[in-house]
Design an enzyme around this catalytic site. Sequence first.
Site, PDB file in Angstrom:
ATOM      1  N   LYS A 165       0.788  -1.207  -0.032  1.00  0.00           N
ATOM      2  CA  LYS A 165      -0.140  -0.064  -0.066  1.00  0.00           C
ATOM      3  C   LYS A 165       0.882   1.246  -0.104  1.00  0.00           C
ATOM      4  O   LYS A 165       0.574   2.376  -0.703  1.00  0.00           O
ATOM      5  CB  LYS A 165      -0.784  -0.227   1.302  1.00  0.00           C
ATOM      6  CG  LYS A 165      -1.516   1.354   1.553  1.00  0.00           C
ATOM      7  CD  LYS A 165      -2.256   1.443   2.812  1.00  0.00           C
ATOM      8  CE  LYS A 165      -1.889   1.575   3.956  1.00  0.00           C
ATOM      9  NZ  LYS A 165      -1.381   2.722   4.506  1.00  0.00           N
ATOM     10  N   ASN A 166       1.839   1.348   0.939  1.00  0.00           N
ATOM     11  CA  ASN A 166       2.646   2.363   1.071  1.00  0.00           C
ATOM     12  C   ASN A 166       3.623   2.682  -0.105  1.00  0.00           C
ATOM     13  O   ASN A 166       4.302   3.584  -0.153  1.00  0.00           O
ATOM     14  CB  ASN A 166       3.323   2.496   2.380  1.00  0.00           C
ATOM     15  CG  ASN A 166       2.166   2.806   3.446  1.00  0.00           C
ATOM     16  OD1 ASN A 166       1.192   2.947   3.043  1.00  0.00           O
ATOM     17  ND2 ASN A 166       2.544   2.747   4.653  1.00  0.00           N
ATOM     18  N   CYS A 201      -4.727  12.547  13.600  1.00  0.00           N
ATOM     19  CA  CYS A 201      -5.420  11.241  13.395  1.00  0.00           C
ATOM     20  C   CYS A 201      -5.263  10.307  14.650  1.00  0.00           C
ATOM     21  O   CYS A 201      -4.844  10.907  15.635  1.00  0.00           O
ATOM     22  CB  CYS A 201      -5.388  10.520  12.427  1.00  0.00           C
ATOM     23  SG  CYS A 201      -3.748   9.681  12.382  1.00  0.00           S
ATOM     24  N   ARG A 206       0.511  14.344  13.722  1.00  0.00           N
ATOM     25  CA  ARG A 206       0.881  14.093  12.384  1.00  0.00           C
ATOM     26  C   ARG A 206       1.065  15.367  11.419  1.00  0.00           C
ATOM     27  O   ARG A 206       0.145  15.531  10.540  1.00  0.00           O
ATOM     28  CB  ARG A 206       0.243  12.971  11.599  1.00  0.00           C
ATOM     29  CG  ARG A 206       0.207  11.662  12.441  1.00  0.00           C
ATOM     30  CD  ARG A 206      -0.381  10.587  11.591  1.00  0.00           C
ATOM     31  NE  ARG A 206       0.417  10.117  10.696  1.00  0.00           N
ATOM     32  CZ  ARG A 206      -0.249   9.091   9.910  1.00  0.00           C
ATOM     33  NH1 ARG A 206      -1.327   8.589  10.014  1.00  0.00           N
ATOM     34  NH2 ARG A 206       0.502   8.737   8.716  1.00  0.00           N
ATOM     35  N   ASP A 244       4.461   0.371  12.048  1.00  0.00           N
ATOM     36  CA  ASP A 244       3.160  -0.317  11.681  1.00  0.00           C
ATOM     37  C   ASP A 244       3.185  -1.535  12.065  1.00  0.00           C
ATOM     38  O   ASP A 244       2.222  -2.477  11.786  1.00  0.00           O
ATOM     39  CB  ASP A 244       3.140  -0.272   9.951  1.00  0.00           C
ATOM     40  CG  ASP A 244       3.107   1.185   9.701  1.00  0.00           C
ATOM     41  OD1 ASP A 244       2.831   1.839  10.246  1.00  0.00           O
ATOM     42  OD2 ASP A 244       3.297   1.502   8.569  1.00  0.00           O
ATOM     43  N   ARG A 259      -8.509  -0.816   4.774  1.00  0.00           N
ATOM     44  CA  ARG A 259      -7.817   0.435   4.233  1.00  0.00           C
ATOM     45  C   ARG A 259      -6.137  -0.072   3.809  1.00  0.00           C
ATOM     46  O   ARG A 259      -5.881   0.290   2.755  1.00  0.00           O
ATOM     47  CB  ARG A 259      -7.416   1.564   5.128  1.00  0.00           C
ATOM     48  CG  ARG A 259      -8.615   2.221   5.642  1.00  0.00           C
ATOM     49  CD  ARG A 259      -8.262   3.428   6.288  1.00  0.00           C
ATOM     50  NE  ARG A 259      -6.958   4.192   5.776  1.00  0.00           N
ATOM     51  CZ  ARG A 259      -6.142   4.937   6.618  1.00  0.00           C
ATOM     52  NH1 ARG A 259      -6.310   5.180   7.693  1.00  0.00           N
ATOM     53  NH2 ARG A 259      -5.214   5.298   5.968  1.00  0.00           N
TER      54      ARG A 259
HETATM   55  N1  EPU Z   1       6.262  14.473  11.387  1.00  0.00           N
HETATM   56  C1  EPU Z   1       6.465  15.843  11.557  1.00  0.00           C
HETATM   57  N2  EPU Z   1       6.291  16.715  10.628  1.00  0.00           N
HETATM   58  C2  EPU Z   1       6.133  16.377   9.256  1.00  0.00           C
HETATM   59  C3  EPU Z   1       6.245  14.952   9.078  1.00  0.00           C
HETATM   60  C4  EPU Z   1       6.132  14.046  10.055  1.00  0.00           C
HETATM   61  O1  EPU Z   1       6.665  16.073  12.814  1.00  0.00           O
HETATM   62  O2  EPU Z   1       6.302  17.456   8.600  1.00  0.00           O
HETATM   63  C5  EPU Z   1       6.269  13.495  12.409  1.00  0.00           C
HETATM   64  C6  EPU Z   1       5.139  12.723  12.568  1.00  0.00           C
HETATM   65  O3  EPU Z   1       3.980  13.203  13.325  1.00  0.00           O
HETATM   66  C7  EPU Z   1       5.458  11.350  13.040  1.00  0.00           C
HETATM   67  C8  EPU Z   1       7.001  11.376  12.769  1.00  0.00           C
HETATM   68  O4  EPU Z   1       7.166  12.520  12.100  1.00  0.00           O
HETATM   69  O5  EPU Z   1       5.668  11.426  14.651  1.00  0.00           O
HETATM   70  C9  EPU Z   1       6.924  10.098  11.305  1.00  0.00           C
HETATM   71  O6  EPU Z   1       5.975  10.388  10.557  1.00  0.00           O
HETATM   72  P1  EPU Z   1       6.056  10.265   8.950  1.00  0.00           P
HETATM   73  O7  EPU Z   1       5.845  11.351   8.224  1.00  0.00           O
HETATM   74  O8  EPU Z   1       7.370   9.387   8.683  1.00  0.00           O
HETATM   75  O9  EPU Z   1       4.707   9.316   8.837  1.00  0.00           O
HETATM   76  P2  EPU Z   1       3.879   9.279   7.284  1.00  0.00           P
HETATM   77  O10 EPU Z   1       4.848   9.483   6.239  1.00  0.00           O
HETATM   78  O11 EPU Z   1       2.913  10.286   7.635  1.00  0.00           O
HETATM   79  C10 EPU Z   1       4.075   6.757   6.613  1.00  0.00           C
HETATM   80  C11 EPU Z   1       3.117   5.778   6.441  1.00  0.00           C
HETATM   81  C12 EPU Z   1       2.652   5.243   7.629  1.00  0.00           C
HETATM   82  C13 EPU Z   1       3.826   4.768   8.677  1.00  0.00           C
HETATM   83  C14 EPU Z   1       4.909   5.913   8.929  1.00  0.00           C
HETATM   84  C15 EPU Z   1       6.119   5.589   9.642  1.00  0.00           C
HETATM   85  C16 EPU Z   1       2.439   6.043   4.025  1.00  0.00           C
HETATM   86  C17 EPU Z   1       1.279   6.577   3.403  1.00  0.00           C
HETATM   87  N3  EPU Z   1       2.127   6.194   5.861  1.00  0.00           N
HETATM   88  O12 EPU Z   1       3.424   7.839   7.228  1.00  0.00           O
HETATM   89  O13 EPU Z   1       1.739   4.315   7.698  1.00  0.00           O
HETATM   90  O14 EPU Z   1       3.336   4.536   9.921  1.00  0.00           O
HETATM   91  O15 EPU Z   1       5.131   6.678   7.616  1.00  0.00           O
HETATM   92  O16 EPU Z   1       6.669   4.568   9.140  1.00  0.00           O
HETATM   93  O17 EPU Z   1       3.664   5.811   3.688  1.00  0.00           O
HETATM   94  C18 EPU Z   1       0.078   2.642   7.972  1.00  0.00           C
HETATM   95  O18 EPU Z   1       0.217   2.223   6.688  1.00  0.00           O
HETATM   96  O19 EPU Z   1      -0.687   2.118   8.634  1.00  0.00           O
HETATM   97  C19 EPU Z   1       0.704   3.725   8.242  1.00  0.00           C
HETATM   98  C20 EPU Z   1       0.126   4.747   9.293  1.00  0.00           C
END
Ligand code: EPU
Length: 419
Positions: free
Chosen positions: A22-23, A116, A121, A304, A396
């Site tokens: 998915k990701n 969320c 996030r 995850d 999802r």
């Molecule tokens: N963060 C910030 N500022 C930002 C971006 C992130 O503070 O601008 C923080 C977040 O709040 C969090 C940490 O950095 O505490 C890491 O977040 P990240 O941005 O890496 O997460 P994401 O990109 O929103 C993806 C996956 C998630 C997975 C995370 C961590 C996708 C579509 N989603 O989310 O997947 O948990 O990386 O590996 O790739 C899932 O599939 O169930 C899922 C939640």
Amino acid sequence: MDQFIIHGGQKLEGEISISGAKNSALPILCASLLNGTSNIIHNIPQLRDIQTIKKLLISLGCKWERDDKTVYLDSTNISTMQAPYDLVKTMRASVLVLGPLAARFGYARLSLPGGCAIGARPINLHLDALRKMGAEITLSSGYVEVKVKKLKGARIYLDIPTVTGTENIMMAAVLADGETVIENAAMEPEITDLANVLVKMGAKIKGQGTDSMIIKGVKTLRGFKHTVIPDRIEAGTFLIAGVITKGKVVLRNADPAQLYALIGKLRNAGANIKINKELITISANDKLRCVDIKTLPYPGFATDMQAQFMALMAVSDGLCVITETIFENRFMHVSELCRMGANIRIEGAHAIVTGVKKLSGAPVMATDLRASACLVLAGLVAEGETRIQRVYHIDRGYVRIEEKLRALGADIIRAKSAH
Ligand code: EPU
């Protein structure tokens, strides 16, 4: 609304095939916005999140056709650069259109994703990077607007190796003027998969899969064909399903190289795992031992997989500490596990799990995608009946999980719920 009804106690045995990630699929589908032509993407999983990104891409003007696991996506005629509230609120990964739209059109408007179930996030790091690349960012009426004549390369250090943030910056940088360096970049296999797609499109990228990437912008990008990598989180969830039921499960189409942290922990806990090219076999004869884990960016233990691993620890011997370092609110499954008889205490970012002899079935509520998977695993091993409400969360990110589990011998059905 659907629910799952599980009668626990069956040993899972047999072979299952792992679906596309998915990701990986989500950013790759969004990357198609960059080239203004047609693209062919194989191994796209049938998931609700894919339906959401399909709606979003079609609303922007893309043509989408699907034949089984293959999507034909044409981004020639983009008619709007706006991602509306209705779609973004159901899936935060909608933010992945920001980089490609800003790069190709110099404009994007996106409903700002709120917090969320698993944490606040924010997307400040995505926006800071685009600002560094010359974009003007404004926030109003719950929307973020990105405007720029032409993005230009920049040196970007990420305070946190954000996954979708890194992906957005990569997609912005491939069409920018000059060179972009991303330091402390995320290194997840899904980032490498996206980089491989961008390179197929003609992008110039060095260092993908490491924490430092150099991207030289090009003028245009061509169409691509690509097969999405297997879903390591689905694979990990089925490994735990095998071992928690003391069964024997063989995964086909999984990539063991992406699962080292989990496989190491499962082995420490006493699982037998054999790896033979793309087949991973897991079994356990005895009860497993509790082992500590700490979630970290890749190649560390995936956040995850934290909830699913906790279900296993809840019925293992001894005591362990599970530390969540990525999201501040990712223990929503704990209270539901405790209602099933687990002994788990939360202290800040730590969950202290004392293994119990057995869990007992109960009505429980899924709160997010991976928390739902944790409850399914707990239900497979609990005595009696477990009813899991709100399984739309699990749809999802898991392809027909109940059918795949049933094929391995689980007693699980999907039924309509009164709620
Ligand atoms: N963060 C910030 N500022 C930002 C971006 C992130 O503070 O601008 C923080 C977040 O709040 C969090 C940490 O950095 O505490 C890491 O977040 P990240 O941005 O890496 O997460 P994401 O990109 O929103 C993806 C996956 C998630 C997975 C995370 C961590 C996708 C579509 N989603 O989310 O997947 O948990 O990386 O590996 O790739 C899932 O599939 O169930 C899922 C939640």
